[in-house]
Design a protein around this motif. Structure first.
Motif, PDB file in Angstrom:
ATOM      1  N   GLN A 284      -3.675   1.917   3.982  1.00 18.65           N
ATOM      2  CA  GLN A 284      -4.172   0.998   3.100  1.00 18.65           C
ATOM      3  C   GLN A 284      -5.563   1.020   3.360  1.00 18.65           C
ATOM      4  O   GLN A 284      -6.359   0.680   2.493  1.00 18.65           O
ATOM      5  CB  GLN A 284      -3.790  -0.763   3.990  1.00 18.65           C
ATOM      6  CG  GLN A 284      -4.832  -1.035   3.332  1.00 18.65           C
ATOM      7  CD  GLN A 284      -3.698  -1.732   1.918  1.00 18.65           C
ATOM      8  OE1 GLN A 284      -2.397  -0.945   1.515  1.00 18.65           O
ATOM      9  NE2 GLN A 284      -4.147  -2.894   1.597  1.00 18.65           N
TER      10      GLN A 284
ATOM     11  N   VAL B 278      -8.741  -3.537   5.016  1.00 16.63           N
ATOM     12  CA  VAL B 278      -7.992  -4.359   3.981  1.00 16.63           C
ATOM     13  C   VAL B 278      -9.331  -5.003   2.707  1.00 16.63           C
ATOM     14  O   VAL B 278      -8.523  -4.450   1.392  1.00 16.63           O
ATOM     15  CB  VAL B 278      -7.502  -5.776   4.047  1.00 16.63           C
ATOM     16  CG1 VAL B 278      -7.109  -6.888   3.023  1.00 16.63           C
ATOM     17  CG2 VAL B 278      -6.823  -5.729   5.697  1.00 16.63           C
TER      18      VAL B 278
ATOM     19  N   HIS C  50       1.236   5.057   2.215  1.00 14.96           N
ATOM     20  CA  HIS C  50       1.426   3.481   2.717  1.00 14.96           C
ATOM     21  C   HIS C  50       2.339   3.007   2.876  1.00 14.96           C
ATOM     22  O   HIS C  50       3.007   2.301   3.435  1.00 14.96           O
ATOM     23  CB  HIS C  50      -0.209   2.845   1.773  1.00 14.96           C
ATOM     24  CG  HIS C  50      -0.136   1.016   2.263  1.00 14.96           C
ATOM     25  ND1 HIS C  50       0.707   0.149   1.813  1.00 14.96           N
ATOM     26  CD2 HIS C  50      -0.013   0.911   3.433  1.00 14.96           C
ATOM     27  CE1 HIS C  50       0.824  -0.510   2.507  1.00 14.96           C
ATOM     28  NE2 HIS C  50       0.299  -0.774   3.820  1.00 14.96           N
TER      29      HIS C  50
ATOM     30  N   GLU D 223      -1.958   1.101   7.639  1.00 13.76           N
ATOM     31  CA  GLU D 223      -3.663   0.202   7.926  1.00 13.76           C
ATOM     32  C   GLU D 223      -4.097   1.341   8.427  1.00 13.76           C
ATOM     33  O   GLU D 223      -5.680   1.022   6.856  1.00 13.76           O
ATOM     34  CB  GLU D 223      -3.539  -0.451   9.116  1.00 13.76           C
ATOM     35  CG  GLU D 223      -3.905   0.383  10.127  1.00 13.76           C
ATOM     36  CD  GLU D 223      -2.814   0.338  11.018  1.00 13.76           C
ATOM     37  OE1 GLU D 223      -2.528   0.514  12.112  1.00 13.76           O
ATOM     38  OE2 GLU D 223      -1.237   0.049  10.594  1.00 13.76           O
ATOM     39  N   ASP D 224      -3.691   2.704   8.327  1.00 17.86           N
ATOM     40  CA  ASP D 224      -4.999   4.029   8.024  1.00 17.86           C
ATOM     41  C   ASP D 224      -4.550   4.192   6.386  1.00 17.86           C
ATOM     42  O   ASP D 224      -5.513   4.166   5.395  1.00 17.86           O
ATOM     43  CB  ASP D 224      -4.779   4.909   8.539  1.00 17.86           C
ATOM     44  CG  ASP D 224      -4.711   4.419  10.193  1.00 17.86           C
ATOM     45  OD1 ASP D 224      -5.992   3.980  10.456  1.00 17.86           O
ATOM     46  OD2 ASP D 224      -4.377   5.681  11.023  1.00 17.86           O
TER      47      ASP D 224
ATOM     48  N   GLY E 276     -10.315  -4.610  10.496  1.00 15.56           N
ATOM     49  CA  GLY E 276      -8.683  -4.949  10.246  1.00 15.56           C
ATOM     50  C   GLY E 276      -9.237  -5.347   8.628  1.00 15.56           C
ATOM     51  O   GLY E 276      -9.174  -5.063   7.341  1.00 15.56           O
TER      52      GLY E 276
END
Length: 131
Positions: free
Chosen positions: A98, A62, A121, A95-96, A58
């Motif tokens: 992002q 990011v 997103h 999160e994908d 993660g």
């Protein structure tokens, strides 16, 4: 502090806590007096390792540090802008989107894909909050 920097800082704290949890579970496993306790502590350490791996992934997502093979869109670098944008619009997890957005910003910087990733997103984040 930017939103990304704040998230990365929080993920680093989570990483440190999870590493500590893993070390304590491993140490206590050696000290355990029964097989049942040993199994439980071993399971705790194993779960902490899994959480640590997800946290590190993660954090890398990011920061835009994922490799193309780790992206949720297979063969991302080889896709045309329309195909990559279409694939991004099909993503289900915030999160994908992002991860693709950060990857694209740091590497390919294709406007159509960036727009699709930002839009998707935001849509997925709204859907997640609504539920």
């Amino acid at each position: 502090m930017t939103d990304t920097a704040a998230v990365v800082a929080q993920l680093r704290v989570l990483e440190q806590l999870t590493r500590t949890e893993n070390r304590i579970a491993r140490l206590r496993t050696v000290q355990a007096r029964t097989d049942e306790t040993r199994r439980e502590l071993t399971d705790n350490a194993r779960r902490a390792e899994g959480r640590l791996a997800r946290t590190l992934h993660g954090t890398r997502g990011v920061r835009g540090a994922l490799t193309v093979g780790e992206l949720p869109v297979g063969g991302h670098d080889d896709l045309s802008v329309p195909d990559a944008a279409r694939a991004v619009r099909e993503l289900d997890a915030p999160e994908d989107g992002q991860a693709v957005l950060r990857y694209e910003e740091r590497r390919k910087n294709r406007a159509g894909v960036l727009t699709a990733a930002r839009t998707r997103h935001a849509e997925v984040a709204r859907e997640t909050v609504a539920h």
